[in-house]
Design an enzyme around this catalytic site. Sequence first.
Site, PDB file in Angstrom:
ATOM      1  NE  ARG A 255     -20.545 -16.632  -4.550  1.00 33.95           N
ATOM      2  CZ  ARG A 255     -20.967 -17.676  -3.845  1.00 33.95           C
ATOM      3  NH1 ARG A 255     -20.558 -18.878  -4.073  1.00 33.95           N
ATOM      4  NH2 ARG A 255     -21.829 -17.502  -2.883  1.00 33.95           N
TER       5      ARG A 255
ATOM      6  NE  ARG B 158     -30.564 -21.770   0.080  1.00 34.66           N
ATOM      7  CZ  ARG B 158     -29.644 -21.417  -0.796  1.00 34.66           C
ATOM      8  NH1 ARG B 158     -29.728 -21.822  -2.054  1.00 34.66           N
ATOM      9  NH2 ARG B 158     -28.631 -20.665  -0.443  1.00 34.66           N
TER      10      ARG B 158
ATOM     11  NE  ARG C 246     -26.322 -21.084   3.044  1.00 36.87           N
ATOM     12  CZ  ARG C 246     -25.909 -20.815   1.816  1.00 36.87           C
ATOM     13  NH1 ARG C 246     -25.971 -21.758   0.889  1.00 36.87           N
ATOM     14  NH2 ARG C 246     -25.440 -19.637   1.502  1.00 36.87           N
TER      15      ARG C 246
ATOM     16  NE  ARG D 283     -26.092 -15.715   0.203  1.00 30.28           N
ATOM     17  CZ  ARG D 283     -26.969 -16.679   0.515  1.00 30.28           C
ATOM     18  NH1 ARG D 283     -27.880 -16.489   1.454  1.00 30.28           N
ATOM     19  NH2 ARG D 283     -26.937 -17.819  -0.117  1.00 30.28           N
TER      20      ARG D 283
HETATM   21  P1  AMP Z   1     -22.926 -20.247  -1.033  1.00 30.13           P
HETATM   22  O1  AMP Z   1     -23.165 -21.429  -0.162  1.00 30.13           O
HETATM   23  O2  AMP Z   1     -22.266 -20.607  -2.322  1.00 30.13           O
HETATM   24  O3  AMP Z   1     -24.157 -19.406  -1.217  1.00 30.13           O
HETATM   25  O4  AMP Z   1     -21.873 -19.325  -0.247  1.00 30.13           O
HETATM   26  C1  AMP Z   1     -22.181 -18.786   1.030  1.00 30.13           C
HETATM   27  C2  AMP Z   1     -21.189 -17.674   1.345  1.00 30.13           C
HETATM   28  O5  AMP Z   1     -19.867 -18.208   1.382  1.00 30.13           O
HETATM   29  C3  AMP Z   1     -21.135 -16.560   0.311  1.00 30.13           C
HETATM   30  O6  AMP Z   1     -22.125 -15.568   0.529  1.00 30.13           O
HETATM   31  C4  AMP Z   1     -19.729 -16.025   0.543  1.00 30.13           C
HETATM   32  O7  AMP Z   1     -19.657 -15.233   1.725  1.00 30.13           O
HETATM   33  C5  AMP Z   1     -18.946 -17.303   0.812  1.00 30.13           C
HETATM   34  N1  AMP Z   1     -18.409 -17.910  -0.439  1.00 30.13           N
HETATM   35  C6  AMP Z   1     -18.752 -19.100  -1.000  1.00 30.13           C
HETATM   36  N2  AMP Z   1     -18.046 -19.338  -2.105  1.00 30.13           N
HETATM   37  C7  AMP Z   1     -17.234 -18.271  -2.272  1.00 30.13           C
HETATM   38  C8  AMP Z   1     -16.270 -17.902  -3.251  1.00 30.13           C
HETATM   39  N3  AMP Z   1     -15.998 -18.696  -4.308  1.00 30.13           N
HETATM   40  N4  AMP Z   1     -15.635 -16.719  -3.084  1.00 30.13           N
HETATM   41  C9  AMP Z   1     -15.869 -15.916  -2.031  1.00 30.13           C
HETATM   42  N5  AMP Z   1     -16.787 -16.194  -1.082  1.00 30.13           N
HETATM   43  C10 AMP Z   1     -17.459 -17.363  -1.192  1.00 30.13           C
END
Ligand code: AMP
Length: 215
Positions: free
Chosen positions: A88, A127, A161, A172
Amino acid sequence: MIIILFGPPGAGKGTQAQRIEKSRGLVQLSTGDMLRAAVAAKTHYGVKAKGKMDAGQLVSDDIVIGIIADRIKEDDCKNGFILDGFPRNVAQAEALDVMLAEEGVKLDTVVQMQVDDAALVDRVSGRYTCAKCNEGYHDTNLKPAVDGVCDNCGSTEFKRRDDDNAETVTKRLAEYYAQTAPVLPYYADKGILQQVDGMVAVDEVAAQIDAVLAA
Ligand code: AMP
Protein backbone atom coordinates in the site's frame (compact mmCIF):
# COMPACT_ATOMS: atom_id res chain seq x y z
CA MET A 1 2.97 -17.34 -10.14
CA ILE A 2 2.95 -14.32 -7.85
CA ILE A 3 0.77 -11.39 -8.76
CA ILE A 4 -0.45 -8.16 -7.21
CA LEU A 5 -3.94 -6.86 -7.84
CA PHE A 6 -3.61 -3.12 -7.51
CA GLY A 7 -6.25 -0.41 -7.32
CA PRO A 8 -8.29 1.85 -5.03
CA PRO A 9 -10.94 0.56 -2.61
CA GLY A 10 -13.87 -0.74 -4.66
CA ALA A 11 -11.81 -1.46 -7.78
CA GLY A 12 -12.79 -5.13 -7.55
CA LYS A 13 -9.51 -6.59 -6.28
CA GLY A 14 -11.15 -9.01 -3.87
CA THR A 15 -13.73 -10.21 -6.41
CA GLN A 16 -11.08 -10.82 -9.05
CA ALA A 17 -8.66 -12.40 -6.57
CA GLN A 18 -11.35 -14.96 -5.69
CA ARG A 19 -11.79 -15.74 -9.39
CA ILE A 20 -8.08 -16.21 -9.95
CA GLU A 21 -7.84 -18.33 -6.82
CA LYS A 22 -10.35 -20.75 -8.34
CA SER A 23 -9.11 -20.62 -11.94
CA ARG A 24 -5.37 -20.80 -11.29
CA GLY A 25 -5.03 -22.47 -7.92
CA LEU A 26 -3.28 -19.48 -6.39
CA VAL A 27 -3.97 -18.30 -2.83
CA GLN A 28 -5.57 -14.91 -2.19
CA LEU A 29 -3.61 -12.96 0.41
CA SER A 30 -5.70 -9.98 1.48
CA THR A 31 -4.07 -7.90 4.22
CA GLY A 32 -7.49 -6.30 4.83
CA ASP A 33 -9.07 -9.74 5.48
CA MET A 34 -6.16 -10.75 7.72
CA LEU A 35 -6.41 -7.53 9.70
CA ARG A 36 -10.19 -7.88 10.08
CA ALA A 37 -9.64 -11.41 11.40
CA ALA A 38 -7.06 -10.05 13.87
CA VAL A 39 -9.50 -7.32 14.97
CA ALA A 40 -12.30 -9.88 15.45
CA ALA A 41 -9.98 -12.15 17.46
CA LYS A 42 -8.78 -9.11 19.49
CA THR A 43 -5.13 -10.10 19.01
CA HIS A 44 -2.35 -7.67 19.95
CA TYR A 45 -2.08 -6.55 16.30
CA GLY A 46 -5.83 -6.44 15.88
CA VAL A 47 -6.26 -4.07 18.81
CA LYS A 48 -3.50 -1.81 17.43
CA ALA A 49 -4.92 -1.86 13.88
CA LYS A 50 -8.59 -1.23 14.65
CA GLY A 51 -8.44 2.54 15.20
CA LYS A 52 -6.60 3.14 11.93
CA MET A 53 -8.95 0.89 9.98
CA ASP A 54 -12.04 2.59 11.40
CA ALA A 55 -10.56 5.96 10.45
CA GLY A 56 -9.81 4.83 6.88
CA GLN A 57 -6.06 5.19 7.43
CA LEU A 58 -3.25 2.77 6.78
CA VAL A 59 -2.16 0.44 9.54
CA SER A 60 1.56 0.66 10.38
CA ASP A 61 4.00 -0.94 7.95
CA ASP A 62 5.54 -3.11 10.69
CA ILE A 63 2.25 -4.88 11.26
CA VAL A 64 1.30 -5.59 7.65
CA ILE A 65 4.83 -6.45 6.52
CA GLY A 66 5.12 -8.89 9.46
CA ILE A 67 1.77 -10.48 8.59
CA ILE A 68 2.70 -11.00 4.93
CA ALA A 69 6.25 -12.17 5.69
CA ASP A 70 4.84 -14.94 7.92
CA ARG A 71 1.98 -15.83 5.60
CA ILE A 72 4.00 -16.37 2.41
CA LYS A 73 6.13 -18.98 4.18
CA GLU A 74 3.10 -21.25 4.62
CA ASP A 75 2.74 -24.37 2.49
CA ASP A 76 -0.34 -23.28 0.58
CA CYS A 77 1.65 -20.36 -0.88
CA LYS A 78 4.18 -22.65 -2.57
CA ASN A 79 2.21 -22.69 -5.86
CA GLY A 80 1.97 -18.93 -5.86
CA PHE A 81 -0.33 -16.23 -4.53
CA ILE A 82 -2.32 -13.13 -5.32
CA LEU A 83 -1.62 -10.08 -3.18
CA ASP A 84 -4.78 -8.04 -2.62
CA GLY A 85 -4.32 -4.79 -0.71
CA PHE A 86 -0.57 -5.14 -0.27
CA PRO A 87 1.72 -3.30 -0.86
CA ARG A 88 0.00 0.00 0.00
CA ASN A 89 3.05 2.28 -0.07
CA VAL A 90 6.60 2.29 -1.43
CA ALA A 91 8.15 1.07 1.85
CA GLN A 92 5.88 -2.00 1.72
CA ALA A 93 6.77 -2.60 -1.96
CA GLU A 94 10.47 -2.52 -1.07
CA ALA A 95 9.93 -4.84 1.90
CA LEU A 96 8.04 -7.23 -0.39
CA ASP A 97 11.01 -7.41 -2.75
CA VAL A 98 13.27 -8.32 0.16
CA MET A 99 10.96 -11.05 1.48
CA LEU A 100 10.40 -12.57 -1.98
CA ALA A 101 14.17 -12.64 -2.56
CA GLU A 102 14.59 -14.42 0.79
CA GLU A 103 12.07 -17.04 -0.35
CA GLY A 104 13.87 -17.36 -3.71
CA VAL A 105 10.78 -16.34 -5.72
CA LYS A 106 9.88 -13.36 -7.85
CA LEU A 107 6.91 -11.16 -8.56
CA ASP A 108 5.48 -11.89 -12.03
CA THR A 109 2.92 -9.19 -12.70
CA VAL A 110 1.22 -6.21 -11.10
CA VAL A 111 -2.29 -5.76 -12.49
CA GLN A 112 -3.62 -2.24 -12.06
CA MET A 113 -7.41 -2.14 -12.08
CA GLN A 114 -8.47 1.21 -13.47
CA VAL A 115 -11.78 2.63 -12.27
CA ASP A 116 -13.52 6.00 -12.16
CA ASP A 117 -13.53 7.60 -8.72
CA ALA A 118 -17.22 8.44 -9.08
CA ALA A 119 -18.13 4.73 -9.22
CA LEU A 120 -16.12 3.74 -6.17
CA VAL A 121 -18.26 5.12 -3.36
CA ASP A 122 -21.35 3.36 -4.77
CA ARG A 123 -19.45 0.14 -5.32
CA VAL A 124 -18.05 0.08 -1.80
CA SER A 125 -21.17 1.16 0.04
CA GLY A 126 -23.28 -1.48 -1.79
CA ARG A 127 -21.01 -4.44 -1.29
CA TYR A 128 -21.33 -7.36 1.10
CA THR A 129 -19.96 -10.85 1.47
CA CYS A 130 -21.10 -14.29 2.47
CA ALA A 131 -20.49 -14.64 6.22
CA LYS A 132 -19.41 -18.25 5.73
CA CYS A 133 -17.23 -18.44 2.58
CA ASN A 134 -16.53 -14.74 1.97
CA GLU A 135 -17.89 -14.73 -1.61
CA GLY A 136 -18.39 -11.10 -2.66
CA TYR A 137 -21.71 -9.55 -3.75
CA HIS A 138 -23.21 -6.10 -4.42
CA ASP A 139 -26.72 -4.73 -3.80
CA THR A 140 -27.26 -3.88 -7.46
CA ASN A 141 -24.27 -5.02 -9.57
CA LEU A 142 -23.65 -8.54 -8.35
CA LYS A 143 -26.56 -10.27 -6.63
CA PRO A 144 -26.66 -13.98 -5.79
CA ALA A 145 -28.65 -16.06 -8.32
CA VAL A 146 -31.21 -16.87 -5.60
CA ASP A 147 -32.00 -13.90 -3.41
CA GLY A 148 -30.43 -14.26 0.04
CA VAL A 149 -28.54 -17.48 -0.74
CA CYS A 150 -24.80 -17.59 -1.41
CA ASP A 151 -24.05 -18.99 -4.90
CA ASN A 152 -20.85 -20.55 -3.66
CA CYS A 153 -21.78 -22.31 -0.42
CA GLY A 154 -25.56 -21.96 0.05
CA SER A 155 -25.26 -19.97 3.28
CA THR A 156 -28.01 -17.46 4.01
CA GLU A 157 -25.88 -15.22 6.22
CA PHE A 158 -24.09 -12.19 4.83
CA LYS A 159 -22.00 -9.40 6.33
CA ARG A 160 -20.91 -5.86 5.57
CA ARG A 161 -17.65 -4.23 6.57
CA ASP A 162 -17.70 -1.48 9.21
CA ASP A 163 -15.50 0.75 7.03
CA ASP A 164 -17.65 0.41 3.88
CA ASN A 165 -19.59 3.63 4.41
CA ALA A 166 -19.46 6.78 2.29
CA GLU A 167 -17.50 8.83 4.85
CA THR A 168 -14.74 6.30 5.45
CA VAL A 169 -14.50 5.39 1.75
CA THR A 170 -13.72 9.02 0.94
CA LYS A 171 -10.86 8.93 3.47
CA ARG A 172 -9.61 5.59 2.13
CA LEU A 173 -9.59 7.03 -1.40
CA ALA A 174 -7.56 10.03 -0.24
CA GLU A 175 -5.13 7.63 1.43
CA TYR A 176 -4.92 5.63 -1.81
CA TYR A 177 -3.90 8.68 -3.84
CA ALA A 178 -1.49 10.00 -1.21
CA GLN A 179 0.30 6.76 -0.34
CA THR A 180 -0.62 3.88 -2.61
CA ALA A 181 -0.76 5.30 -6.15
CA PRO A 182 2.92 6.40 -5.83
CA VAL A 183 3.81 2.67 -5.85
CA LEU A 184 2.77 2.43 -9.52
CA PRO A 185 5.96 4.00 -10.96
CA TYR A 186 7.99 1.61 -8.79
CA TYR A 187 6.53 -1.35 -10.72
CA ALA A 188 6.38 0.45 -14.07
CA ASP A 189 10.14 0.94 -13.79
CA LYS A 190 10.56 -2.81 -13.31
CA GLY A 191 8.50 -3.43 -16.49
CA ILE A 192 5.91 -5.61 -14.73
CA LEU A 193 2.96 -3.20 -14.51
CA GLN A 194 -0.12 -4.03 -16.63
CA GLN A 195 -3.48 -2.25 -16.78
CA VAL A 196 -7.03 -3.56 -17.09
CA ASP A 197 -10.32 -1.69 -17.35
CA GLY A 198 -12.07 -2.24 -14.03
CA MET A 199 -15.27 -0.48 -15.12
CA VAL A 200 -16.66 -3.31 -17.27
CA ALA A 201 -18.64 -6.35 -16.05
CA VAL A 202 -16.95 -8.71 -13.58
CA ASP A 203 -16.59 -11.47 -16.21
CA GLU A 204 -15.02 -9.07 -18.69
CA VAL A 205 -12.52 -7.81 -16.12
CA ALA A 206 -11.67 -11.43 -15.34
CA ALA A 207 -11.12 -12.11 -19.07
CA GLN A 208 -8.79 -9.13 -19.34
CA ILE A 209 -6.79 -10.28 -16.32
CA ASP A 210 -6.60 -13.78 -17.79
CA ALA A 211 -5.21 -12.38 -21.01
CA VAL A 212 -2.61 -10.31 -19.14
CA LEU A 213 -1.51 -13.32 -17.07
CA ALA A 214 -1.35 -15.59 -20.11
CA ALA A 215 0.85 -13.15 -22.06
P1 AMP B 1 -8.89 -3.43 2.46
O1 AMP B 1 -9.70 -4.60 2.89
O2 AMP B 1 -7.75 -3.81 1.58
O3 AMP B 1 -9.73 -2.33 1.89
O4 AMP B 1 -8.24 -2.84 3.80
C1 AMP B 1 -9.05 -2.36 4.87
C2 AMP B 1 -8.19 -1.53 5.81
O5 AMP B 1 -7.15 -2.34 6.35
C3 AMP B 1 -7.47 -0.36 5.14
O6 AMP B 1 -8.28 0.80 5.06
C4 AMP B 1 -6.29 -0.18 6.10
O7 AMP B 1 -6.70 0.47 7.30
C5 AMP B 1 -5.94 -1.61 6.45
N1 AMP B 1 -4.96 -2.21 5.50
C6 AMP B 1 -5.15 -3.24 4.64
N2 AMP B 1 -4.04 -3.52 3.96
C7 AMP B 1 -3.10 -2.65 4.39
C8 AMP B 1 -1.74 -2.41 4.06
N3 AMP B 1 -1.11 -3.15 3.12
N4 AMP B 1 -1.10 -1.42 4.72
C9 AMP B 1 -1.70 -0.68 5.67
N5 AMP B 1 -3.00 -0.84 6.02
C10 AMP B 1 -3.69 -1.82 5.39
